[in-house]
Write an enzyme that holds these catalytic residues in place. Structure first.
Site, short mmCIF file in Angstrom:
data_model
loop_
_atom_site.label_atom_id
_atom_site.label_comp_id
_atom_site.label_asym_id
_atom_site.label_seq_id
_atom_site.Cartn_x
_atom_site.Cartn_y
_atom_site.Cartn_z
N ASP A 1 -1.56 -5.21 -7.26
CA ASP A 1 -2.22 -5.61 -6.02
C ASP A 1 -3.68 -5.18 -5.94
O ASP A 1 -4.46 -5.75 -5.17
CB ASP A 1 -1.48 -5.05 -4.82
N ARG B 1 -4.45 0.13 9.82
CA ARG B 1 -3.50 0.84 8.95
C ARG B 1 -3.97 2.24 8.57
O ARG B 1 -4.26 2.51 7.42
CB ARG B 1 -3.18 0.02 7.70
#
EC number: 4.2.2.2
Length: 438
Positions: free
Chosen positions: A236, A316
């Protein structure tokens, strides 16, 4: 009469000696081993849903008491004038930074961790390995002297760097168990390529590294240990990806601008401390938990302490699923959407943080529940204790207020939010120089 007294004295001595002997043996037999096998295997696949992870902390209140004692001792030393020129009250930093000879006692750092990741020993019990070569040309057969060669070794290693360097990784750096990456004393950047993967391993310490501009890589063969390499699909592009691993400590790193997350911990990872880091210029900073349907993350326990969430962050900080999360004494100076979010009923214990809301009047709320209506999330245990709210910031609490509901999300004693500026003043990779206080 004299003989009788002598015999009595000898008998009493023997009884005391025997009692002490039996007590010592009992302690030795019941004491849990300090170290675990470094065998590189996954425990996640062998767990049934709802089973408590073998590395999860079963008595977090005991941890809180231990860390509270270390904080009190740190404060007491400051009052007495010990280390007055460098002590901050941050129990991690005060444990080692006031030692001018820190470079000769690097492994002392392993005894300074707090929180759920406090037992991460890294490479403390192994040799030092000096990285001399910043190149990374072959992820299957790495060259001796490179960082990749060091992290794949099967033995414990404490990895240091000979000089300043920028390491651009060709593929993700897959770490083996019982490793410390220690960037103190030099300026080390892992940047512009792949970054770090902590997968199905245990006892990892990552300290003092600048990690930024991480890219997506993959569809390639990559070595993960001395005896194994295999095909890797596309990664990722996380700064640090923690996957099915335990006893992890990420301390005093500077992270920014990666393709996906700065720090992600998923797939049954637990016993993690993220401390003293400086995070900037990124959208999705920290993800803790794989998906809402992956219930094995119910075992996850993570401490987030003394970090500075700074300029250019959007959301986040962290975003949590299922597990138990202690967010304590962090400095939140920037966010654009929200600071702390979650889904799938995580327990979030926010204590002694400083939250400075952005100017946008629609983004003042610290918290965000994802994918659930109030009828559902109103039962989730999220609390704020002693947090400092600035510029209109507010924390929406939910669930039961009783302390017992937060036992598994408690890992250290929070200090006053008025001290957060001092506690986080040295967050990020430190500019330590050999022969001076760090």
């Amino acid at each position: 009469m004299v003989v009788a007294r002598t015999l009595f004295s000898i008998s009493a001595t023997l009884i005391i000696f025997l009692a002490l002997f039996l007590h010592v043996n009992a302690v030795q037999e019941t004491r849990e081993p300090k170290h675990e096998s470094s065998r590189n295997t996954s425990t996640v696949d062998n767990l049934s849903d709802g089973e408590w992870h073998e590395h999860a902390v079963k008595d977090p209140e005991e941890i809180a008491a231990m860390v509270d004692m270390s904080i009190r001792n740190s404060t007491y030393r400051r009052k007495l004038g010990f280390f007055s020129s460098c002590s901050t009250g941050n129990p991690i930093d005060d444990c080692w930074r006031c030692d001018k000879k820190w470079h000769r006692r690097r492994k002392r750092l392993a005894d300074c961790a707090i929180g759920f990741g406090r037992n991460a020993v890294g490479g403390r019990d192994g040799r030092y390995y000096i990285v001399t070569d910043p190149s990374d040309h072959d992820p299957v057969t790495p060259k001796p002297g490179t960082l990749r060669y060091a992290v794949i070794q099967d033995e414990p290693l404490w990895i240091v760097f000979k000089r300043d360097m920028v390491i651009t990784l060709s593929q993700e750096l897959i770490m083996n168990s019982f490793k410390t990456i220690d960037g103190r004393g030099v300026n080390v950047h892992i940047a512009g390529g792949a970054c770090l993967t902590v997968q199905y391993v245990t006892n990892i310490i990552i300290h003092g590294i600048n990690i930024h501009d991480c890219k997506r890589t993959g569809n390639a063969m990559v070595r993960s240990s001395e005896s194994h390499y295999g095909w890797r699909t596309m990664a990722d592009g996380d700064g640090i990806s923690i996957f099915g691993s335990s006893h992890i400590w990420i301390d005093h790193n500077s992270l920014s601008s990666c393709a996906d997350g700065l720090i992600d911990a998923i797939m049954g990872s637990t016993a993690i401390t993220i401390s003293n880091n400086y995070l900037t210029h990124h959208n999705e900073a920290i993800l803790l938990g794989h998906t809402d349907s992956y219930t094995r993350d119910k075992m996850m326990q993570v401490t987030i302490a003394y970090n500075h969430f700074g300029e250019g962050l959007i959301q986040r900080m962290p975003r949590c699923r299922h597990g138990y999360f202690h967010v304590v004494n962090n400095d939140y100076t920037h966010w654009e959407m929200y600071a702390i979010g979650g889904s799938a009923n995580p327990t979030i214990n926010s204590q002694g943080n400083r939250f400075l809301a952005p100017g946008n009047r629609f983004a003042k709320e610290v918290t965000k529940r994802v994918g659930a209506g109030k009828g559902e999330w109103n039962n989730w245990n999220w609390r704020s204790q002693g947090d400092l709210m600035l510029n209109g910031a507010y924390f929406t609490s939910s669930g039961a207020g009783a302390s017992a509901n937060y036992a598994r999300a408690s890992s250290l004693a929070a200090k006053s939010s008025s001290l957060v500026g001092m506690l986080t003043s040295s967050s990020g990779a430190l500019k330590c120089r050999i022969g001076t206080l760090c």
